[in-house]
Design an enzyme around this catalytic site. Structure first.
Site, PDB file in Angstrom:
ATOM      1  N   ASP A   1      -1.343   1.357  -9.322  1.00  0.00           N
ATOM      2  CA  ASP A   1      -1.597   1.235  -7.891  1.00  0.00           C
ATOM      3  C   ASP A   1      -1.573   2.600  -7.199  1.00  0.00           C
ATOM      4  O   ASP A   1      -0.813   3.485  -7.596  1.00  0.00           O
ATOM      5  CB  ASP A   1      -0.517   0.315  -7.281  1.00  0.00           C
ATOM      6  CG  ASP A   1      -0.917  -0.195  -5.912  1.00  0.00           C
ATOM      7  OD1 ASP A   1      -2.076   0.003  -5.501  1.00  0.00           O
ATOM      8  OD2 ASP A   1      -0.049  -0.794  -5.240  1.00  0.00           O
TER       9      ASP A   1
ATOM     10  N   ARG B   1     -12.609   6.516  -1.821  1.00  0.00           N
ATOM     11  CA  ARG B   1     -11.782   5.668  -2.681  1.00  0.00           C
ATOM     12  C   ARG B   1     -12.274   5.755  -4.130  1.00  0.00           C
ATOM     13  O   ARG B   1     -11.482   5.749  -5.071  1.00  0.00           O
ATOM     14  CB  ARG B   1     -11.845   4.208  -2.204  1.00  0.00           C
ATOM     15  CG  ARG B   1     -11.148   3.982  -0.872  1.00  0.00           C
ATOM     16  CD  ARG B   1     -11.197   2.513  -0.480  1.00  0.00           C
ATOM     17  NE  ARG B   1     -10.532   1.674  -1.458  1.00  0.00           N
ATOM     18  CZ  ARG B   1      -9.209   1.490  -1.529  1.00  0.00           C
ATOM     19  NH1 ARG B   1      -8.421   2.073  -0.653  1.00  0.00           N
ATOM     20  NH2 ARG B   1      -8.685   0.725  -2.454  1.00  0.00           N
TER      21      ARG B   1
ATOM     22  N   ASN C   1      -9.320  -8.818  -6.552  1.00  0.00           N
ATOM     23  CA  ASN C   1     -10.058  -7.580  -6.249  1.00  0.00           C
ATOM     24  C   ASN C   1     -11.522  -7.812  -5.865  1.00  0.00           C
ATOM     25  O   ASN C   1     -12.157  -6.938  -5.274  1.00  0.00           O
ATOM     26  CB  ASN C   1      -9.975  -6.581  -7.414  1.00  0.00           C
ATOM     27  CG  ASN C   1      -8.643  -5.878  -7.521  1.00  0.00           C
ATOM     28  OD1 ASN C   1      -8.218  -5.480  -8.599  1.00  0.00           O
ATOM     29  ND2 ASN C   1      -7.941  -5.707  -6.399  1.00  0.00           N
TER      30      ASN C   1
ATOM     31  N   GLU D   1      11.853  -5.580 -18.236  1.00  0.00           N
ATOM     32  CA  GLU D   1      12.533  -4.637 -17.342  1.00  0.00           C
ATOM     33  C   GLU D   1      11.470  -4.096 -16.401  1.00  0.00           C
ATOM     34  O   GLU D   1      10.346  -3.782 -16.820  1.00  0.00           O
ATOM     35  CB  GLU D   1      13.158  -3.491 -18.158  1.00  0.00           C
ATOM     36  CG  GLU D   1      14.249  -3.929 -19.106  1.00  0.00           C
ATOM     37  CD  GLU D   1      15.444  -4.567 -18.390  1.00  0.00           C
ATOM     38  OE1 GLU D   1      15.757  -4.137 -17.258  1.00  0.00           O
ATOM     39  OE2 GLU D   1      16.037  -5.499 -18.958  1.00  0.00           O
TER      40      GLU D   1
END
Ligand code: FPP
Length: 242
Positions: free
Chosen positions: A17, A30, A65, A204
């Site tokens: 991200d 972008r 998306n 985790e």
């Protein structure tokens, strides 16, 4: 450098991200952010393979998306296509197998065709499995799995009593992958965003402040070191583990 060479996570999953914010902060488009993000992906794949990670799954395109502007979606598909073409040799040379999860029938035909070729050409490689999540959403995956199982029950192929974790696993896109050990998300956001919800039950979690295009081998090593310092109890007590 990674101090502890054992206890390497068998399966790392990454939510890449921050490409857009990385570009915006530099006055770039972008798309330039995504292109730079691709360079990070390339470095992280190589480093994982070198460190002995057996499975790496990258969230490249989610079911959500598609809601982005068409131009951005088209450019992302082009980037995927170009990356597959430019990296096929590298995957082969490094003994890396490419697989996908998600409903790729919605991916443009030309990209999908090449994707299948790369998966096919690398299917016997066994150093590391690199999985691209494309048009992937965890809820979508679970719905599909439930539908398939329900259909088999309806047609007397399996009985309700046979439904257990292993059966559900066998009906997910990830049926050939182990559970996730370490899930990383970059850019300071602390969410899972519909990524491998079932498979990350005991993963985790590591949240990095770096934007994805800035996330490099040293940050991966920090994430693995963080993982190695965690005590994974899987519901047991500390005393039971020793
Ligand atoms: C998230 O950043 C990134 C994506 C939706 C696309 C991921 C694609 C890449 C990293 C490049 C290509 C990779 C491969 C494997 C070919 P964002 O756009 O959500 O960033 P923002 O939250 O800052 O806007």
């Amino acid at each position: 450098m990674l101090k502890e060479k054992t206890n390497i996570p068998n399966h790392i999953a990454i939510i890449m991200d921050g490409n857009g914010r990385w570009a915006k902060s530099r006055g770039l488009t972008r798309h330039q952010g995504h292109k730079e993000g691709k360079e990070s992906a390339k470095e992280i794949v190589k480093t994982c393979a070198k460190l002995g990670v057996k499975n790496l799954t990258l969230f490249a395109f989610s079911t959500e998306n598609w809601k982005r502007p068409k131009k951005e979606v088209d450019l992302l598909m082009d980037l995927l296509h170009n990356s597959l073409m430019s990296e096929l040799k590298e995957l082969k040379d490094n003994n890396i197998r490419l697989t996908t999860i998600g409903d790729i029938s919605k991916i443009p035909f030309i990209v999908r065709t090449f994707l299948k070729k790369v998966c096919d050409d690398t299917k016997n490689n066994n150093l590391m499995t690199l999985t691209l999540a494309l048009n992937y959403g965890s809820r979508d995956e679970i719905i599909n799995s439930v539908k398939n199982i329900a259909d088999k029950v309806k047609n007397n192929i399996i009985s309700v009593e046979k439904i257990d974790e292993s059966l559900i696993n066998q009906h997910l896109y990830t049926r050939k992958l182990p559970d996730v050990d370490l899930m990383i998300r970059t850019s300071g956001e602390k969410r899972i965003s519909n990524f491998l919800l079932w498979q990350s039950a005991y993963a985790e979690l590591h949240f990095s402040e770096e934007l994805w295009p800035d996330f490099k081998s040293e940050h991966l090593i920090s994430a693995i070191t963080d993982y190695q310092n965690r005590e994974r109890r899987f519901g047991k007590t500390s005393e039971q583990l020793t």
